[in-house]
Write a protein that holds these residues in place. Structure first.
Motif, mmCIF file in Angstrom:
data_model
loop_
_atom_site.group_PDB
_atom_site.id
_atom_site.type_symbol
_atom_site.label_atom_id
_atom_site.label_comp_id
_atom_site.label_asym_id
_atom_site.label_seq_id
_atom_site.Cartn_x
_atom_site.Cartn_y
_atom_site.Cartn_z
ATOM 1 N N HIS A 9 1.019 -1.305 -0.263
ATOM 2 C CA HIS A 9 -0.072 0.387 0.014
ATOM 3 C C HIS A 9 1.177 1.287 -0.008
ATOM 4 O O HIS A 9 0.755 2.105 -0.731
ATOM 5 N N HIS A 10 1.759 0.805 0.853
ATOM 6 C CA HIS A 10 2.337 2.317 0.748
ATOM 7 C C HIS A 10 4.071 2.499 1.416
ATOM 8 O O HIS A 10 4.129 1.247 2.327
ATOM 9 N N SER A 12 7.120 4.130 3.258
ATOM 10 C CA SER A 12 7.529 5.345 4.025
ATOM 11 C C SER A 12 9.368 5.505 4.159
ATOM 12 O O SER A 12 9.740 4.692 4.527
ATOM 13 N N GLY A 45 3.859 13.092 0.705
ATOM 14 C CA GLY A 45 2.825 12.396 0.334
ATOM 15 C C GLY A 45 2.794 12.183 -0.938
ATOM 16 O O GLY A 45 2.086 13.202 -1.787
ATOM 17 N N GLY A 47 2.007 9.381 -4.793
ATOM 18 C CA GLY A 47 1.051 8.649 -4.685
ATOM 19 C C GLY A 47 1.184 8.751 -5.894
ATOM 20 O O GLY A 47 1.329 9.142 -7.730
ATOM 21 N N PHE A 51 -0.466 2.817 -4.740
ATOM 22 C CA PHE A 51 0.747 2.994 -3.906
ATOM 23 C C PHE A 51 1.246 4.403 -3.997
ATOM 24 O O PHE A 51 0.746 5.929 -4.794
ATOM 25 N N HIS A 52 1.711 4.515 -2.351
ATOM 26 C CA HIS A 52 1.641 5.865 -2.445
ATOM 27 C C HIS A 52 3.029 5.319 -1.298
ATOM 28 O O HIS A 52 3.442 4.824 -0.774
ATOM 29 N N PHE A 53 3.708 7.064 -1.327
ATOM 30 C CA PHE A 53 5.536 6.938 -1.033
ATOM 31 C C PHE A 53 4.977 8.421 -0.139
ATOM 32 O O PHE A 53 5.013 9.257 -0.345
ATOM 33 N N SER A 54 5.551 7.992 0.977
ATOM 34 C CA SER A 54 6.397 9.497 1.927
ATOM 35 C C SER A 54 7.281 9.354 2.880
ATOM 36 O O SER A 54 7.825 8.776 2.443
#
Length: 131
Positions: A9-10, A12, A45, A47, A51-54
């Protein structure tokens, strides 16, 4: 019809300087199709689809540190995208950690590059495209 579900999902990574990280990631992530979605003093944040990248200041208040032996790899469509990502990374505060090129030990068509972001996280960009 079966619907595919993303397994991740993500992801970080920590930062000790949100502004410096923003300059770096704003330059490189659009190359791989990931756009800025949120921005505040505590983090960034990005995205694409689900898919998310933080990039975040650690919640525990302690300094961000780099995970030894870990890295994040972004898939791209062709070798020119690998080259552009690498150049943009170096132009925006990243350090080279493996110039663009074939990695035949992985696969005959594995073309990738490695950089360190401004906080030292190892980031890879890779394609299996023949050109």
């Amino acid at each position: 019809m079966k619907t595919e579900t993303a397994v991740i999902h993500h992801v970080s990574v920590g930062t000790n300087d949100v502004g410096r990280s923003k300059r770096f990631y704003d330059a490189v992530l659009p190359i791989v199709g990931i756009m800025l979605m949120a921005d505040d003093e505590g983090g960034l944040g990005y995205g694409s689809g689900t898919f998310h990248f933080s990039v975040q200041v650690p919640i525990d208040g302690r300094p961000a540190t780099v995970g030894n032996g870990s890295h994040i790899a972004f898939a791209v469509e062709d070798r020119s995208m690998v080259d552009r990502f690498y150049a943009a990374a170096l132009d925006h505060g990243g350090r080279g950690s493996g110039a663009p090129g074939l990695r035949p030990a992985y696969d005959a068509h594995y073309y990738g590059a490695f950089v360190r972001d401004p906080d030292g996280h190892k980031i890879e960009v890779v394609t299996y495209a023949a050109k």
